[in-house]
Design a protein around this motif. Structure first.
Motif, mmCIF file in Angstrom:
data_model
loop_
_atom_site.group_PDB
_atom_site.id
_atom_site.type_symbol
_atom_site.label_atom_id
_atom_site.label_comp_id
_atom_site.label_asym_id
_atom_site.label_seq_id
_atom_site.Cartn_x
_atom_site.Cartn_y
_atom_site.Cartn_z
ATOM 1 N N ARG A 139 0.833 -1.208 0.000
ATOM 2 C CA ARG A 139 0.000 0.000 0.000
ATOM 3 C C ARG A 139 0.866 1.256 0.000
ATOM 4 O O ARG A 139 0.543 2.257 -0.651
ATOM 5 N N LEU A 140 1.962 1.222 0.711
ATOM 6 C CA LEU A 140 2.875 2.367 0.753
ATOM 7 C C LEU A 140 3.439 2.674 -0.630
ATOM 8 O O LEU A 140 3.572 3.839 -1.023
ATOM 9 N N LEU A 141 3.753 1.636 -1.394
ATOM 10 C CA LEU A 141 4.247 1.835 -2.749
ATOM 11 C C LEU A 141 3.146 2.352 -3.673
ATOM 12 O O LEU A 141 3.389 3.184 -4.549
ATOM 13 N N LEU A 142 1.929 1.848 -3.501
ATOM 14 C CA LEU A 142 0.824 2.299 -4.338
ATOM 15 C C LEU A 142 0.525 3.779 -4.124
ATOM 16 O O LEU A 142 0.073 4.468 -5.040
ATOM 17 N N VAL A 143 0.765 4.273 -2.930
ATOM 18 C CA VAL A 143 0.518 5.687 -2.644
ATOM 19 C C VAL A 143 1.542 6.571 -3.347
ATOM 20 O O VAL A 143 1.252 7.729 -3.682
ATOM 21 N N ASN A 144 2.742 6.037 -3.613
ATOM 22 C CA ASN A 144 3.839 6.874 -4.100
ATOM 23 C C ASN A 144 4.304 6.562 -5.520
ATOM 24 O O ASN A 144 5.008 7.387 -6.115
ATOM 25 N N MET A 145 3.955 5.414 -6.072
ATOM 26 C CA MET A 145 4.461 5.033 -7.390
ATOM 27 C C MET A 145 3.345 5.095 -8.432
ATOM 28 O O MET A 145 2.220 4.663 -8.186
ATOM 29 N N ARG A 146 3.682 5.618 -9.603
ATOM 30 C CA ARG A 146 2.713 5.810 -10.670
ATOM 31 C C ARG A 146 2.819 4.702 -11.734
ATOM 32 O O ARG A 146 3.912 4.304 -12.108
ATOM 33 N N GLY A 147 1.653 4.253 -12.167
ATOM 34 C CA GLY A 147 1.577 3.355 -13.311
ATOM 35 C C GLY A 147 2.228 2.007 -13.180
ATOM 36 O O GLY A 147 2.833 1.533 -14.160
ATOM 37 N N PRO A 148 2.138 1.300 -12.034
ATOM 38 C CA PRO A 148 2.696 -0.055 -12.000
ATOM 39 C C PRO A 148 1.856 -0.993 -12.856
ATOM 40 O O PRO A 148 0.650 -0.805 -12.996
ATOM 41 N N THR A 149 2.489 -1.985 -13.421
ATOM 42 C CA THR A 149 1.799 -2.889 -14.343
ATOM 43 C C THR A 149 1.557 -4.287 -13.778
ATOM 44 O O THR A 149 0.859 -5.075 -14.409
ATOM 45 N N SER A 150 2.125 -4.607 -12.613
ATOM 46 C CA SER A 150 1.913 -5.926 -12.029
ATOM 47 C C SER A 150 2.423 -5.927 -10.600
ATOM 48 O O SER A 150 3.123 -5.002 -10.171
ATOM 49 N N PHE A 151 2.065 -6.989 -9.867
ATOM 50 C CA PHE A 151 2.583 -7.140 -8.512
ATOM 51 C C PHE A 151 4.094 -7.316 -8.532
ATOM 52 O O PHE A 151 4.792 -6.843 -7.636
ATOM 53 N N GLU A 152 4.607 -8.025 -9.553
ATOM 54 C CA GLU A 152 6.035 -8.298 -9.613
ATOM 55 C C GLU A 152 6.848 -7.050 -9.921
ATOM 56 O O GLU A 152 7.962 -6.872 -9.383
ATOM 57 N N LEU A 153 6.308 -6.176 -10.774
ATOM 58 C CA LEU A 153 7.046 -4.979 -11.165
ATOM 59 C C LEU A 153 6.782 -3.780 -10.262
ATOM 60 O O LEU A 153 7.411 -2.739 -10.430
ATOM 61 N N LEU A 154 5.855 -3.916 -9.330
ATOM 62 C CA LEU A 154 5.586 -2.791 -8.417
ATOM 63 C C LEU A 154 6.812 -2.407 -7.595
ATOM 64 O O LEU A 154 7.123 -1.217 -7.468
ATOM 65 N N PRO A 155 7.561 -3.345 -7.018
ATOM 66 C CA PRO A 155 8.747 -2.951 -6.242
ATOM 67 C C PRO A 155 9.981 -2.685 -7.103
ATOM 68 O O PRO A 155 11.079 -3.183 -6.833
ATOM 69 N N THR A 156 9.814 -1.909 -8.182
ATOM 70 C CA THR A 156 10.914 -1.567 -9.077
ATOM 71 C C THR A 156 11.370 -0.142 -8.788
ATOM 72 O O THR A 156 10.571 0.802 -8.872
ATOM 73 N N VAL A 157 12.647 0.020 -8.470
ATOM 74 C CA VAL A 157 13.202 1.336 -8.160
ATOM 75 C C VAL A 157 14.457 1.529 -9.003
ATOM 76 O O VAL A 157 15.409 0.737 -8.893
ATOM 77 N N ASN A 158 14.440 2.531 -9.870
ATOM 78 C CA ASN A 158 15.595 2.843 -10.730
ATOM 79 C C ASN A 158 16.049 1.629 -11.544
ATOM 80 O O ASN A 158 17.254 1.355 -11.675
ATOM 81 N N GLY A 159 15.093 0.871 -12.056
ATOM 82 C CA GLY A 159 15.399 -0.282 -12.888
ATOM 83 C C GLY A 159 15.709 -1.550 -12.139
ATOM 84 O O GLY A 159 15.906 -2.599 -12.757
ATOM 85 N N THR A 160 15.755 -1.497 -10.826
ATOM 86 C CA THR A 160 16.049 -2.675 -10.014
ATOM 87 C C THR A 160 14.763 -3.198 -9.398
ATOM 88 O O THR A 160 14.023 -2.446 -8.752
ATOM 89 N N ILE A 161 14.499 -4.480 -9.605
ATOM 90 C CA ILE A 161 13.308 -5.115 -9.036
ATOM 91 C C ILE A 161 13.700 -5.762 -7.706
ATOM 92 O O ILE A 161 14.515 -6.686 -7.675
#
Length: 243
Positions: free
Chosen positions: A197-219
């Protein structure tokens, strides 16, 4: 010392209004919430409630003995007879689901349990991921901003672009309204779901659960690690341990 006392000392009034309506009209200046409440309380206090009970000598069931009754006055009765609106909610608030992958609520029967287990029902969160895969505008939005530009179709379980509203600059096919998105609260002790939920509040346009924790190209393998990388947490001592 003599004082001249007239009716202006009793209640404030306007001579023009009294002459126009040929009666005395009390004129009040509402300078606080209490004043407005006093004036409008008879129209907004709602219906009275009455509690009455039935007593039976053959049973001692409290649920059967007591009933809650409602008294409806003549003003509310006429209002309902003419089918006038009873209440109004503005702006529209859309509740957005928050859950881990395959962690949504599933209702099933004995006949469809296998099908529901293989293909879980879609939610607002999974539909958000799906539409971000094909819609460039959706990838510019936060999860909580979706109801402003898209409507949720409960029957098809999909987000659809709004057909009415204000035109969005640079996106002539997109309409916006003042609808609000409300994400369900998740307790910090709920482990990875809290960090999701914390990531959903701050990250735009995620495409999947797997790619949601992607920061600067690092999953990152877990949502907590991605939250720490984005400095959404002060330090490790403030992070509740995963169950």
């Amino acid at each position: 010392m003599d004082f001249v006392v007239d009716n202006s000392w009793i209640v404030p009034y306007s001579p023009l209004i009294s002459k126009t309506f040929k009666t005395h009209c009390d004129v009040e200046y509402c300078n606080s919430v209490n004043s407005i409440k006093y004036i409008c309380k008879y129209a907004t206090k709602g219906s009275d409630m009455a509690v009455f009970g039935f007593q039976s000598f053959n049973t001692n069931d409290e649920m059967a003995r007591y009933r809650v009754g409602r008294y409806m006055n003549c003003n509310e009765a006429v209002w309902r007879i003419f089918a006038f609106p009873i209440h109004k909610c503005h702006p529209t608030v859309v509740h957005l689901a928050v859950h881990l992958e395959n962690g949504q609520l599933v209702n099933f029967t004995a006949s469809n349990v296998v099908q529901r287990a293989e293909i879980p029902p879609a939610t607002t969160l999974t539909s958000f991921f799906v539409i971000c895969q094909s819609d460039p505008f959706a990838r510019t939005l936060l999860y909580s901003e979706m109801p402003r530009y898209y409507t949720w179709n409960a029957s098809s379980k999909k987000f659809q672009r709004r057909k009415q509203g204000d035109t969005v600059p640079d996106y002539p096919d997109v309409r916006s309204t003042d609808a609000l998105g409300h994400m369900y609260t998740v307790h910090p002790k709920n482990g990875e779901c809290f960090y999701l939920r914390l990531l959903l509040v701050n990250m735009r346009g995620p495409t999947s659960f797997e790619l949601l924790p992607t920061v600067n190209g690092t999953i990152f393998p877990i949502y907590r690690a991605a939250s720490e990388e984005l400095n959404l947490l002060e330090n490790g001592t403030h992070c509740p341990s995963n169950p």
